[in-house]
Enzyme design. Structure first.
Site, short mmCIF file in Angstrom:
data_model
loop_
_atom_site.label_atom_id
_atom_site.label_comp_id
_atom_site.label_asym_id
_atom_site.label_seq_id
_atom_site.Cartn_x
_atom_site.Cartn_y
_atom_site.Cartn_z
N ASN A 162 25.35 -37.73 -42.89
CA ASN A 162 26.56 -38.41 -43.32
C ASN A 162 26.36 -39.46 -44.41
O ASN A 162 27.28 -39.75 -45.18
CB ASN A 162 27.30 -39.02 -42.12
CG ASN A 162 26.44 -39.93 -41.28
OD1 ASN A 162 25.21 -39.91 -41.37
ND2 ASN A 162 27.07 -40.74 -40.46
N ARG A 170 16.89 -46.79 -46.10
CA ARG A 170 16.66 -47.84 -45.12
C ARG A 170 15.56 -47.49 -44.13
O ARG A 170 15.19 -48.32 -43.29
CB ARG A 170 17.96 -48.23 -44.42
CG ARG A 170 18.51 -47.33 -43.40
CD ARG A 170 19.85 -47.91 -42.89
NE ARG A 170 20.29 -47.25 -41.68
CZ ARG A 170 21.46 -47.49 -41.11
NH1 ARG A 170 22.28 -48.36 -41.65
NH2 ARG A 170 21.80 -46.87 -40.00
N LYS A 185 12.31 -35.76 -43.01
CA LYS A 185 13.01 -34.51 -42.74
C LYS A 185 14.50 -34.76 -42.91
O LYS A 185 15.16 -35.31 -42.04
CB LYS A 185 12.70 -34.04 -41.32
CG LYS A 185 12.73 -32.51 -41.11
CD LYS A 185 14.05 -31.85 -41.44
CE LYS A 185 15.13 -32.26 -40.47
NZ LYS A 185 16.45 -31.56 -40.78
N ALA A 187 18.62 -33.89 -43.33
CA ALA A 187 19.52 -32.97 -42.65
C ALA A 187 19.66 -31.69 -43.46
O ALA A 187 19.66 -31.71 -44.70
CB ALA A 187 20.89 -33.62 -42.46
N GLY A 239 20.97 -40.18 -35.58
CA GLY A 239 21.71 -38.98 -35.23
C GLY A 239 22.38 -39.15 -33.87
O GLY A 239 22.63 -40.27 -33.42
N GLU A 261 18.63 -44.87 -33.92
CA GLU A 261 19.99 -45.29 -34.29
C GLU A 261 20.89 -44.12 -33.94
O GLU A 261 20.95 -43.14 -34.68
CB GLU A 261 20.05 -45.66 -35.77
CG GLU A 261 21.26 -46.49 -36.14
CD GLU A 261 22.46 -45.65 -36.55
OE1 GLU A 261 23.34 -45.42 -35.69
OE2 GLU A 261 22.50 -45.22 -37.70
N LEU A 262 21.59 -44.25 -32.80
CA LEU A 262 22.26 -43.09 -32.22
C LEU A 262 23.78 -43.22 -32.33
O LEU A 262 24.30 -43.89 -33.21
CB LEU A 262 21.80 -42.92 -30.77
CG LEU A 262 20.27 -42.86 -30.60
CD1 LEU A 262 19.88 -42.74 -29.14
CD2 LEU A 262 19.67 -41.71 -31.42
N ARG A 289 36.05 -44.89 -43.91
CA ARG A 289 34.81 -44.73 -44.64
C ARG A 289 34.18 -43.40 -44.25
O ARG A 289 34.05 -43.09 -43.06
CB ARG A 289 33.86 -45.88 -44.30
CG ARG A 289 32.61 -45.93 -45.14
CD ARG A 289 31.71 -47.07 -44.66
NE ARG A 289 30.53 -47.22 -45.51
CZ ARG A 289 29.45 -47.90 -45.16
NH1 ARG A 289 29.41 -48.51 -43.99
NH2 ARG A 289 28.42 -48.00 -45.98
N CYS A 295 28.77 -43.43 -37.71
CA CYS A 295 28.56 -43.97 -36.37
C CYS A 295 29.19 -45.34 -36.22
O CYS A 295 29.47 -45.79 -35.10
CB CYS A 295 27.07 -44.02 -36.05
SG CYS A 295 26.10 -44.93 -37.28
N GLU A 392 32.65 -39.95 -29.10
CA GLU A 392 32.67 -40.28 -30.52
C GLU A 392 33.34 -39.15 -31.30
O GLU A 392 32.94 -37.99 -31.20
CB GLU A 392 31.24 -40.49 -31.04
CG GLU A 392 31.16 -40.88 -32.50
CD GLU A 392 29.73 -41.15 -32.94
OE1 GLU A 392 29.54 -41.98 -33.84
OE2 GLU A 392 28.80 -40.52 -32.39
N SER A 452 27.80 -53.40 -42.68
CA SER A 452 26.48 -52.94 -43.12
C SER A 452 25.99 -53.73 -44.31
O SER A 452 26.71 -53.90 -45.30
CB SER A 452 26.54 -51.45 -43.46
OG SER A 452 26.92 -50.69 -42.34
N GLU A 469 17.33 -51.75 -38.31
CA GLU A 469 17.04 -51.38 -39.70
C GLU A 469 17.70 -52.39 -40.61
O GLU A 469 18.89 -52.69 -40.46
CB GLU A 469 17.55 -49.97 -40.00
CG GLU A 469 16.83 -48.90 -39.18
CD GLU A 469 17.27 -47.48 -39.50
OE1 GLU A 469 16.39 -46.62 -39.71
OE2 GLU A 469 18.50 -47.24 -39.54
#
Length: 488
Positions: A162, A170, A185, A187, A239, A261-262, A289, A295, A392, A452, A469
């Site tokens: 996303n 970051r 890796k 997406a 993710g 970071e879920l 946004r 998330c 979510e 953020s 982060e």
């Protein structure tokens, strides 16, 4: 130059191979995988489809480069990161267009992500020289105590789709600042931005093997051997919570340092003393946004009864006025969702809520006959058990629920397994502090729809993960503390 011509030229210029040990190469066996334009459903380009062997080769390169990079003076690492910041800024238009093509977000928003994501290179270029330890006396005498910081070691970073640039910078920036090498890796849906970033980092002077990128359509198969490899010392993942739990289980075997970071299910509280117009403006930022594919997106709108009707009406007016279209189109404000499954999932959740008694005020349906567009939607009278509230929702849907007391609003906001971020709008300072302290989240936006910032620690609690982060805390995730005792 027409947009279509520019798109073709940019896509032709972006590397499509694996970046391992400072070289671009094809995947073992030569397989390739298509990258789709979510606005049309058509293939943009095909890229290398990495294998288990390719993942191992990337880790081999990171391990080989690790000792020299760890010994590199922090000022040198800082200057390389600063050059990366300058180069990304120079190539901002290209990065933005790539993100729009592969992820769908409007071009103006993509440019905003470039500015935000690039700040991590600047911030951590400044943090690198500040890595410091501590010298002290033994309280009982006889020795001195020296504490030093050292890089954790080779890192595996698994990125989401996303925010193709910002989620990479970051993680990469603090790792490099700390002296770690990294295997990235990206997406499968949005690898092009990461590949272009790898080339940019090489152009900035990052040594061979310090940053490696493996693209693959079989993520779990490729990363599992890396997580099990004792040479890997750190895993960072952004993710979904279910995937994050599996990765934590796998990483336990090697006792890896991990950052997760879920998922999120962010509450957006509007109290009766709020400036409603400012709350609506904040809601638009927090909800829309990335078409709601974030998330941090406001997912549940809890509005105190005296202002509920006004807030819902004004929010619906703003949502209904948004222009839906391909992100490269003039005036487009809402792009497509990432794929057909995502669009269908959002549509199903709205349909379920309506069947249970909810009312669609605006939107509530897919848009167009190609691509994966869904109309900006406001839903009221949403029943408590609806998935729009309990899970979510990655899409442009704002479910509104009315509450009566401050205590009730806070209880509703905390009634979730997630705890990434919460938003609250109130003009009372005392209420603002009570709510900020009471929300069970890692971050809070007080009268603000966006929080953020590269200079601030980003992360959550509960099922939203752990680790931070950004900020001064961000580099600590990639450093180990060593204590040395020496007698006098």
């Amino acid at each position: 130059m027409s947009t279509s011509t520019r798109e073709k030229e940019l896509l032709a210029a972006v590397p499509t191979g694996l970046f391992i040990g400072g070289r671009w190469r094809e995947a073992t066996g030569g397989k390739r995988v298509a990258v789709e334009d979510p606005a049309t459903g058509q293939t943009l380009v095909e890229i290398a489809d990495g294998t288990v062997e390719d993942g191992t080769a990337a880790l081999d390169a990171a391990v080989a480069a690790a000792p020299a990079w760890a010994r590199t003076p922090t000022r040198v690492r800082a200057e390389i990161l600063r050059r990366a910041f300058d180069l990304v800024a120079e190539r901002a238009d290209d990065f933005a267009l790539l993100m729009t093509l592969e992820m769908g977000k409007p071009l103006a928003e993509a440019k905003g992500e470039v500015a935000y994501g690039n700040e991590f290179f600047r911030w951590f270029s400044e943090e690198a020289p500040r890595i410091a330890g501590r010298y002290s006396q033994n309280p009982v005498g006889g020795s001195r105590l020296l504490t030093m910081k050292q890089p954790v070691g080779p890192v595996l970073a698994i990125l989401p789709w996303n925010f193709p640039l910002a989620m990479g910078t970051r993680k990469i920036a603090p790792a490099l600042a700390a002296g770690c090498t990294i295997v990235v890796k990206p997406a499968t849906q949005t690898p092009l931005t990461t590949l272009y970033l790898a080339q940019t980092l090489a152009d900035a002077g990052v040594p061979d093997g310090v940053v490696n990128v493996v693209t693959t359509s079989t993520t779990s198969k490729v990363v599992a051997p890396l997580i099990a490899d004792p040479r890997l010392r750190k895993l960072t993942f952004t993710g979904s919570t279910p995937v994050g739990k599996k990765l934590v289980e796998q990483s336990a075997q090697q006792l890896l340092r991990i950052s997760m970071e879920l998922g999120g299910n962010a509450p957006f509280l509007v109290f009766d003393d709020a400036d409603v117009d400012k709350a609506v403006e904040g809601a638009m930022l927090a909800k829309m946004r990335n078409q709601g594919e974030a998330c941090t997106a406001a997912n549940r709108f809890y509005v105190q009864r005296p202002v509920a009707e006004e807030f819902s009406r004004k929010l619906a007016e703003r949502m209904g006025s948004l222009v839906v279209g391909r992100g490269t189109e003039e005036g487009a404000q809402v792009g497509p969702l990432i794929d057909g499954r995502a669009r269908d999932d959002v549509a199903q959740r709205v349909t379920e809520a309506v069947a249970a008694g909810a009312r669609v005020v605006v939107g509530g349906a897919p848009v167009g006959d190609q691509g994966y567009f869904y109309a900006p939607t406001v839903v009221t009278d949403v029943p408590a058990g609806a998935r729009l509230l309990t899970e979510e929702t990655f899409g442009p849907v704002a479910p509104v629920v009315v509450f009566d007391t401050e205590e009730e609003g806070i209880a509703l906001a905390n009634d979730t397994e997630y705890g990434l971020i919460g938003y609250a709008f109130t003009q009372g300072l005392d209420r603002a502090m009570r709510v900020a302290e009471a929300l069970e989240t890692g971050m809070v936006g007080l009268n603000a729809g966006v929080v953020s910032n590269a200079a601030a620690p980003f992360g959550g609690v509960k099922a939203s993960g752990f680790g931070r982060e950004g900020g001064a805390e961000g580099i600590e995730e990639y450093l180990e503390t060593k204590y040395v005792n020496f007698p006098l």
